[in-house]
Design a protein around this motif. Sequence first.
Motif, PDB file in Angstrom:
ATOM      1  N   GLU A   1      19.920   5.585 -28.519  1.00 51.07           N
ATOM      2  CA  GLU A   1      20.997   6.403 -28.128  1.00 51.07           C
ATOM      3  C   GLU A   1      21.523   5.412 -27.019  1.00 51.07           C
ATOM      4  N   TYR A   2      21.977   4.165 -27.533  1.00 51.08           N
ATOM      5  CA  TYR A   2      22.347   3.161 -26.899  1.00 51.08           C
ATOM      6  C   TYR A   2      23.571   3.290 -25.754  1.00 51.08           C
ATOM      7  N   ASP A   3      24.451   3.989 -26.215  1.00 51.22           N
ATOM      8  CA  ASP A   3      25.569   4.146 -25.207  1.00 51.22           C
ATOM      9  C   ASP A   3      25.439   5.001 -24.097  1.00 51.22           C
ATOM     10  N   THR A   4      24.542   6.091 -24.299  1.00 50.89           N
ATOM     11  CA  THR A   4      24.020   7.173 -23.318  1.00 50.89           C
ATOM     12  C   THR A   4      23.098   6.245 -22.350  1.00 50.89           C
ATOM     13  N   ALA A   5      22.030   5.471 -22.802  1.00 49.14           N
ATOM     14  CA  ALA A   5      21.355   4.652 -22.125  1.00 49.14           C
ATOM     15  C   ALA A   5      22.073   3.614 -21.288  1.00 49.14           C
ATOM     16  N   GLU A   6      23.217   2.753 -21.909  1.00 49.23           N
ATOM     17  CA  GLU A   6      23.791   1.871 -21.293  1.00 49.23           C
ATOM     18  C   GLU A   6      24.694   2.298 -20.043  1.00 49.23           C
ATOM     19  N   LYS A   7      25.149   3.657 -20.170  1.00 54.19           N
ATOM     20  CA  LYS A   7      25.852   4.160 -19.112  1.00 54.19           C
ATOM     21  C   LYS A   7      25.110   4.529 -18.017  1.00 54.19           C
ATOM     22  N   SER A   8      23.835   5.064 -18.183  1.00 53.88           N
ATOM     23  CA  SER A   8      22.895   5.421 -17.269  1.00 53.88           C
ATOM     24  C   SER A   8      22.425   4.158 -16.492  1.00 53.88           C
ATOM     25  N   LEU A   9      22.090   3.171 -17.304  1.00 50.32           N
ATOM     26  CA  LEU A   9      21.315   1.961 -16.685  1.00 50.32           C
ATOM     27  C   LEU A   9      22.446   1.399 -15.796  1.00 50.32           C
ATOM     28  N   SER A  10      23.791   1.266 -16.303  1.00 44.71           N
ATOM     29  CA  SER A  10      24.808   0.596 -15.623  1.00 44.71           C
ATOM     30  C   SER A  10      24.812   1.286 -14.079  1.00 44.71           C
ATOM     31  N   GLU A  11      24.855   2.673 -14.093  1.00 44.56           N
ATOM     32  CA  GLU A  11      25.182   3.445 -12.844  1.00 44.56           C
ATOM     33  C   GLU A  11      24.007   3.088 -11.897  1.00 44.56           C
ATOM     34  N   ILE A  12      22.770   2.980 -12.390  1.00 44.17           N
ATOM     35  CA  ILE A  12      21.831   2.509 -11.762  1.00 44.17           C
ATOM     36  C   ILE A  12      21.519   1.414 -11.180  1.00 44.17           C
ATOM     37  N   ALA A  13      21.943   0.428 -11.805  1.00 36.87           N
ATOM     38  CA  ALA A  13      22.183  -1.065 -11.574  1.00 36.87           C
ATOM     39  C   ALA A  13      23.006  -1.174 -10.630  1.00 36.87           C
ATOM     40  N   ALA A  14      24.165  -0.723 -10.344  1.00 31.97           N
ATOM     41  CA  ALA A  14      25.235  -0.675  -9.437  1.00 31.97           C
ATOM     42  C   ALA A  14      24.801  -0.187  -8.103  1.00 31.97           C
ATOM     43  N   GLU A  15      23.717   0.520  -7.959  1.00 34.30           N
ATOM     44  CA  GLU A  15      23.130   0.978  -6.845  1.00 34.30           C
ATOM     45  C   GLU A  15      22.140  -0.187  -6.084  1.00 34.30           C
ATOM     46  N   ARG A  16      22.623  -1.263  -5.919  1.00 33.53           N
ATOM     47  CA  ARG A  16      21.537  -2.314  -5.271  1.00 33.53           C
ATOM     48  C   ARG A  16      21.457  -1.965  -3.930  1.00 33.53           C
ATOM     49  N   ASP A  17      22.331  -1.376  -2.957  1.00 28.12           N
ATOM     50  CA  ASP A  17      22.166  -0.993  -1.761  1.00 28.12           C
ATOM     51  C   ASP A  17      21.267  -0.019  -1.469  1.00 28.12           C
ATOM     52  N   ARG A  18      21.136   0.974  -2.436  1.00 31.13           N
ATOM     53  CA  ARG A  18      20.140   2.117  -2.288  1.00 31.13           C
ATOM     54  C   ARG A  18      18.957   1.865  -2.534  1.00 31.13           C
ATOM     55  N   ASP A  19      18.713   1.202  -3.610  1.00 31.39           N
ATOM     56  CA  ASP A  19      17.198   0.961  -4.352  1.00 31.39           C
ATOM     57  C   ASP A  19      17.181  -0.358  -5.247  1.00 31.39           C
ATOM     58  N   VAL A  20      16.668  -1.301  -4.330  1.00 30.07           N
ATOM     59  CA  VAL A  20      16.738  -2.628  -5.004  1.00 30.07           C
ATOM     60  C   VAL A  20      16.006  -2.729  -6.130  1.00 30.07           C
TER      61      VAL A  20
ATOM     62  N   ARG B   1      20.491 -14.846 -17.622  1.00 27.36           N
ATOM     63  CA  ARG B   1      20.675 -16.065 -16.837  1.00 27.36           C
ATOM     64  C   ARG B   1      21.214 -15.717 -15.563  1.00 27.36           C
ATOM     65  N   ARG B   2      21.991 -14.400 -15.309  1.00 30.77           N
ATOM     66  CA  ARG B   2      22.478 -13.960 -14.159  1.00 30.77           C
ATOM     67  C   ARG B   2      21.136 -13.430 -13.196  1.00 30.77           C
ATOM     68  N   LEU B   3      20.207 -13.049 -13.842  1.00 29.74           N
ATOM     69  CA  LEU B   3      18.936 -12.489 -12.969  1.00 29.74           C
ATOM     70  C   LEU B   3      18.259 -13.587 -12.933  1.00 29.74           C
ATOM     71  N   ILE B   4      18.104 -14.472 -13.450  1.00 28.89           N
ATOM     72  CA  ILE B   4      17.394 -15.627 -13.107  1.00 28.89           C
ATOM     73  C   ILE B   4      17.738 -16.287 -11.610  1.00 28.89           C
ATOM     74  N   ASP B   5      19.014 -16.430 -11.598  1.00 28.86           N
ATOM     75  CA  ASP B   5      19.769 -17.098 -10.494  1.00 28.86           C
ATOM     76  C   ASP B   5      20.148 -16.218  -9.517  1.00 28.86           C
ATOM     77  N   ASP B   6      20.103 -14.900  -9.516  1.00 31.74           N
ATOM     78  CA  ASP B   6      20.287 -14.081  -8.428  1.00 31.74           C
ATOM     79  C   ASP B   6      19.208 -13.599  -7.684  1.00 31.74           C
ATOM     80  N   SER B   7      19.579 -13.957  -6.264  1.00 35.36           N
ATOM     81  CA  SER B   7      18.535 -13.873  -5.202  1.00 35.36           C
ATOM     82  C   SER B   7      18.193 -12.427  -4.929  1.00 35.36           C
ATOM     83  N   SER B   8      19.016 -11.637  -5.347  1.00 33.27           N
ATOM     84  CA  SER B   8      18.854 -10.062  -5.025  1.00 33.27           C
ATOM     85  C   SER B   8      18.039  -9.207  -6.168  1.00 33.27           C
ATOM     86  N   PHE B   9      17.765 -10.031  -7.122  1.00 36.34           N
ATOM     87  CA  PHE B   9      16.759  -9.564  -8.255  1.00 36.34           C
ATOM     88  C   PHE B   9      15.331  -9.715  -7.910  1.00 36.34           C
ATOM     89  N   VAL B  10      14.635  -8.676  -7.882  1.00 40.86           N
ATOM     90  CA  VAL B  10      13.355  -8.525  -7.189  1.00 40.86           C
ATOM     91  C   VAL B  10      12.185  -8.727  -8.067  1.00 40.86           C
TER      92      VAL B  10
END
Length: 248
Positions: A134-153, A181-190
């Motif tokens: 169920e990729y569309d539903t999963a992608e929507k949820s993951l995108s919402e969580i990924a956008a909450e970087r300030d809340r839970d890194v 590639r973005r993840l590798i070079d992003d300092s906020s990725f833990v």
Amino acid sequence: MKRELKKQIKQDELVSGFQQASHWTTTHGSEVKVTAAVVAVVALAAFGATSYLGHRRSEAERAFVKALDTFHSPVSTELPEGFEPPPGPVFASAAEKHRKAAVEFDEVARKYRSLDAGRRARYYAALSRMELGEYDTAEKSLSEIAAERDRDVLEASLARLALADLHRRRGQLDKAIEDYRRLIDDSSFVLPRDHVLLELASTLEAAKRPAEAGAAYRRLVEEFPGSVYAPEARRRADYLAGAVPAQG
């Protein structure tokens, strides 16, 4: 003499202060009782709120662990012949398991959304749906969580990595490559970057881009020589170096 006089003055002031306080308490008895009652009520409310929150957290953790047990439960068709299954449920199929896990994680997320267990449950519910295709539903949820970087890194980093994996599963290799590639070079990725480099390199191989894949494998070996992935990355880099025609 002066020292004794000063001492006597201080003692007199102290006695006078106690007398004044005693007199005020006597003449304002009702105010003192009301104040004491208010303080007691506030203290009791604070204790009650703390106890309630602790109870809620315990409930949330228990519900999350139960759903996680479902997520990691074995599937009968995947067990080796003659292998005795571990205690707990054994599912007839992976789809059955992940459907049940998704329902349980959704319930935890709904009831305890503001707690840590509720946020983790949202992430695992998305993983369950990804396993169900169920990729569309999963992608929507993951995108919402990924956008909450300030809340839970940590949760945001996990969601971003899962999004890259989802794009790869969907056959969107170029999109997955850009994600990695973005993840590798992003300092906020833990999360560990050696794992991401391995995923990037293998995705580049799948996309028939051997020169770039070899470079990613070599980068992994050079930047993370002690990584558990380094031996395999070195083998793949050497193989690709021999498979890619020399430029000239």
